[in-house]
Design a protein around this motif. Structure first.
Motif, PDB file in Angstrom:
ATOM      1  N   THR A 150      37.192  41.917  43.633  1.00 30.48           N
ATOM      2  CA  THR A 150      36.780  40.445  42.810  1.00 30.48           C
ATOM      3  C   THR A 150      37.941  39.892  42.745  1.00 30.48           C
ATOM      4  O   THR A 150      38.130  41.223  41.407  1.00 30.48           O
ATOM      5  CB  THR A 150      35.439  40.599  42.948  1.00 30.48           C
ATOM      6  OG1 THR A 150      34.776  41.260  43.799  1.00 30.48           O
ATOM      7  CG2 THR A 150      34.803  39.457  41.867  1.00 30.48           C
ATOM      8  N   LYS A 151      38.699  38.774  42.657  1.00 28.54           N
ATOM      9  CA  LYS A 151      39.102  38.673  40.931  1.00 28.54           C
ATOM     10  C   LYS A 151      38.346  37.996  39.490  1.00 28.54           C
ATOM     11  O   LYS A 151      37.115  37.388  39.663  1.00 28.54           O
ATOM     12  CB  LYS A 151      40.025  37.374  41.528  1.00 28.54           C
ATOM     13  CG  LYS A 151      41.535  36.854  40.129  1.00 28.54           C
ATOM     14  CD  LYS A 151      41.829  35.678  40.609  1.00 28.54           C
ATOM     15  CE  LYS A 151      42.771  35.490  42.460  1.00 28.54           C
ATOM     16  NZ  LYS A 151      43.160  34.491  41.871  1.00 28.54           N
TER      17      LYS A 151
ATOM     18  N   ASN B 283      45.730  38.172  36.148  1.00 27.25           N
ATOM     19  CA  ASN B 283      43.938  39.055  36.509  1.00 27.25           C
ATOM     20  C   ASN B 283      43.679  40.318  36.534  1.00 27.25           C
ATOM     21  O   ASN B 283      44.572  40.804  37.120  1.00 27.25           O
ATOM     22  CB  ASN B 283      43.423  38.045  37.851  1.00 27.25           C
ATOM     23  CG  ASN B 283      43.458  36.651  37.784  1.00 27.25           C
ATOM     24  OD1 ASN B 283      44.493  36.169  37.821  1.00 27.25           O
ATOM     25  ND2 ASN B 283      42.286  35.766  37.333  1.00 27.25           N
ATOM     26  N   TRP B 284      42.477  40.845  36.178  1.00 29.31           N
ATOM     27  CA  TRP B 284      41.713  41.766  36.387  1.00 29.31           C
ATOM     28  C   TRP B 284      40.856  42.024  37.956  1.00 29.31           C
ATOM     29  O   TRP B 284      40.778  40.653  38.108  1.00 29.31           O
ATOM     30  CB  TRP B 284      40.500  41.942  35.276  1.00 29.31           C
ATOM     31  CG  TRP B 284      41.076  42.203  33.604  1.00 29.31           C
ATOM     32  CD1 TRP B 284      41.197  41.803  33.034  1.00 29.31           C
ATOM     33  CD2 TRP B 284      41.131  44.006  33.277  1.00 29.31           C
ATOM     34  NE1 TRP B 284      41.647  42.312  31.700  1.00 29.31           N
ATOM     35  CE2 TRP B 284      41.487  43.654  31.886  1.00 29.31           C
ATOM     36  CE3 TRP B 284      41.165  45.192  34.449  1.00 29.31           C
ATOM     37  CZ2 TRP B 284      41.920  44.906  31.415  1.00 29.31           C
ATOM     38  CZ3 TRP B 284      41.397  46.462  33.521  1.00 29.31           C
ATOM     39  CH2 TRP B 284      41.597  46.414  32.357  1.00 29.31           C
ATOM     40  N   TYR B 285      40.515  42.799  38.370  1.00 27.28           N
ATOM     41  CA  TYR B 285      40.064  42.898  39.680  1.00 27.28           C
ATOM     42  C   TYR B 285      39.287  43.805  39.846  1.00 27.28           C
ATOM     43  O   TYR B 285      39.677  44.567  38.484  1.00 27.28           O
ATOM     44  CB  TYR B 285      41.145  43.009  40.544  1.00 27.28           C
ATOM     45  CG  TYR B 285      42.323  42.165  40.665  1.00 27.28           C
ATOM     46  CD1 TYR B 285      41.835  41.072  41.733  1.00 27.28           C
ATOM     47  CD2 TYR B 285      43.344  42.097  39.918  1.00 27.28           C
ATOM     48  CE1 TYR B 285      43.151  40.478  41.835  1.00 27.28           C
ATOM     49  CE2 TYR B 285      44.375  40.627  40.423  1.00 27.28           C
ATOM     50  CZ  TYR B 285      44.076  40.120  40.949  1.00 27.28           C
ATOM     51  OH  TYR B 285      44.848  38.982  41.208  1.00 27.28           O
TER      52      TYR B 285
ATOM     53  N   GLN C 299      46.563  45.116  41.484  1.00 27.78           N
ATOM     54  CA  GLN C 299      45.572  44.065  42.196  1.00 27.78           C
ATOM     55  C   GLN C 299      45.839  44.784  44.419  1.00 27.78           C
ATOM     56  O   GLN C 299      47.344  44.999  44.825  1.00 27.78           O
ATOM     57  CB  GLN C 299      46.275  42.495  42.995  1.00 27.78           C
ATOM     58  CG  GLN C 299      45.883  42.103  44.139  1.00 27.78           C
ATOM     59  CD  GLN C 299      46.981  40.347  43.975  1.00 27.78           C
ATOM     60  OE1 GLN C 299      47.167  39.978  42.836  1.00 27.78           O
ATOM     61  NE2 GLN C 299      46.024  39.655  44.755  1.00 27.78           N
ATOM     62  N   PHE C 300      45.456  44.600  44.757  1.00 29.63           N
ATOM     63  CA  PHE C 300      45.223  45.469  45.787  1.00 29.63           C
ATOM     64  C   PHE C 300      43.810  44.692  47.176  1.00 29.63           C
ATOM     65  O   PHE C 300      43.088  44.172  46.672  1.00 29.63           O
ATOM     66  CB  PHE C 300      44.705  47.182  45.527  1.00 29.63           C
ATOM     67  CG  PHE C 300      44.752  48.094  45.335  1.00 29.63           C
ATOM     68  CD1 PHE C 300      46.464  48.450  44.930  1.00 29.63           C
ATOM     69  CD2 PHE C 300      44.158  47.879  43.640  1.00 29.63           C
ATOM     70  CE1 PHE C 300      46.812  48.677  44.453  1.00 29.63           C
ATOM     71  CE2 PHE C 300      45.312  49.079  42.517  1.00 29.63           C
ATOM     72  CZ  PHE C 300      46.327  49.499  43.644  1.00 29.63           C
TER      73      PHE C 300
ATOM     74  N   VAL D 105      44.451  51.706  50.951  1.00 28.35           N
ATOM     75  CA  VAL D 105      44.008  53.175  50.418  1.00 28.35           C
ATOM     76  C   VAL D 105      44.866  53.287  49.292  1.00 28.35           C
ATOM     77  O   VAL D 105      46.344  52.781  49.018  1.00 28.35           O
ATOM     78  CB  VAL D 105      44.576  54.282  51.644  1.00 28.35           C
ATOM     79  CG1 VAL D 105      44.085  55.003  51.269  1.00 28.35           C
ATOM     80  CG2 VAL D 105      43.044  53.486  52.930  1.00 28.35           C
ATOM     81  N   VAL D 106      44.090  53.894  48.227  1.00 33.02           N
ATOM     82  CA  VAL D 106      44.126  54.238  47.174  1.00 33.02           C
ATOM     83  C   VAL D 106      44.683  55.791  46.537  1.00 33.02           C
ATOM     84  O   VAL D 106      43.386  56.342  46.949  1.00 33.02           O
ATOM     85  CB  VAL D 106      44.086  52.939  45.874  1.00 33.02           C
ATOM     86  CG1 VAL D 106      44.580  51.754  46.236  1.00 33.02           C
ATOM     87  CG2 VAL D 106      42.426  53.045  45.991  1.00 33.02           C
ATOM     88  N   ALA D 107      44.748  56.013  45.405  1.00 31.33           N
ATOM     89  CA  ALA D 107      44.628  57.293  44.346  1.00 31.33           C
ATOM     90  C   ALA D 107      43.918  56.826  43.448  1.00 31.33           C
ATOM     91  O   ALA D 107      44.076  56.422  42.423  1.00 31.33           O
ATOM     92  CB  ALA D 107      45.832  58.312  44.757  1.00 31.33           C
TER      93      ALA D 107
END
Length: 119
Positions: free
Chosen positions: A35-36, A63-65, A93-94, A99-101
């Motif tokens: 969500t933005k 922006n923060w997400y 931003q993803f 897939v993130v660490a």
């Protein structure tokens, strides 16, 4: 008998005093939703043009997400030992499905996203 007692005491001590040692420091997670949120600014930047050698002042508005994460095991499958974790904020931003660490500082279940990874 004494050996079992010592193991039990060590296990209890680690659980009470060092809970962060029971969890991995970094895990993989899948972005379930994104969500933005509000914007932020980075000011007082100097932008250089390498072709002309000129420069000018500028700023960036971004922006923060907020993300909902599903923790994965080392093979990319959802890890049932962890609940789905909502409300993780990041400036990065993803897209959903990435897939993130993520780091779990001091064993807390409030991860910090490090960056996108490939399994």
């Amino acid at each position: 008998m004494l050996e079992e007692m010592v193991k039990a005491i060590i296990k209890k001590s680690i659980a009470a005093d060092y809970p962060h040692l029971k969890l991995p420091a970094v895990v993989f997670a899948s972005i379930k939703s994104a969500t933005k949120l509000d914007t932020y600014e980075i000011e007082e930047l100097v932008i250089h043009n390498d072709d002309t050698g000129s420069s000018f002042n500028g700023h960036i508005t971004a922006n923060w997400y907020e993300y909902t994460l599903t923790i994965l095991d080392r093979f990319g499958n959802p890890d049932d030992d962890f609940p789905t974790i909502p409300g993780i904020k990041s400036k990065s931003q993803f897209k959903a499905g990435a897939v993130v660490a993520v780091a779990l500082p001091y064993g807390d279940l409030t991860p910090s996203i490090i960056g996108e990874v490939s399994l």
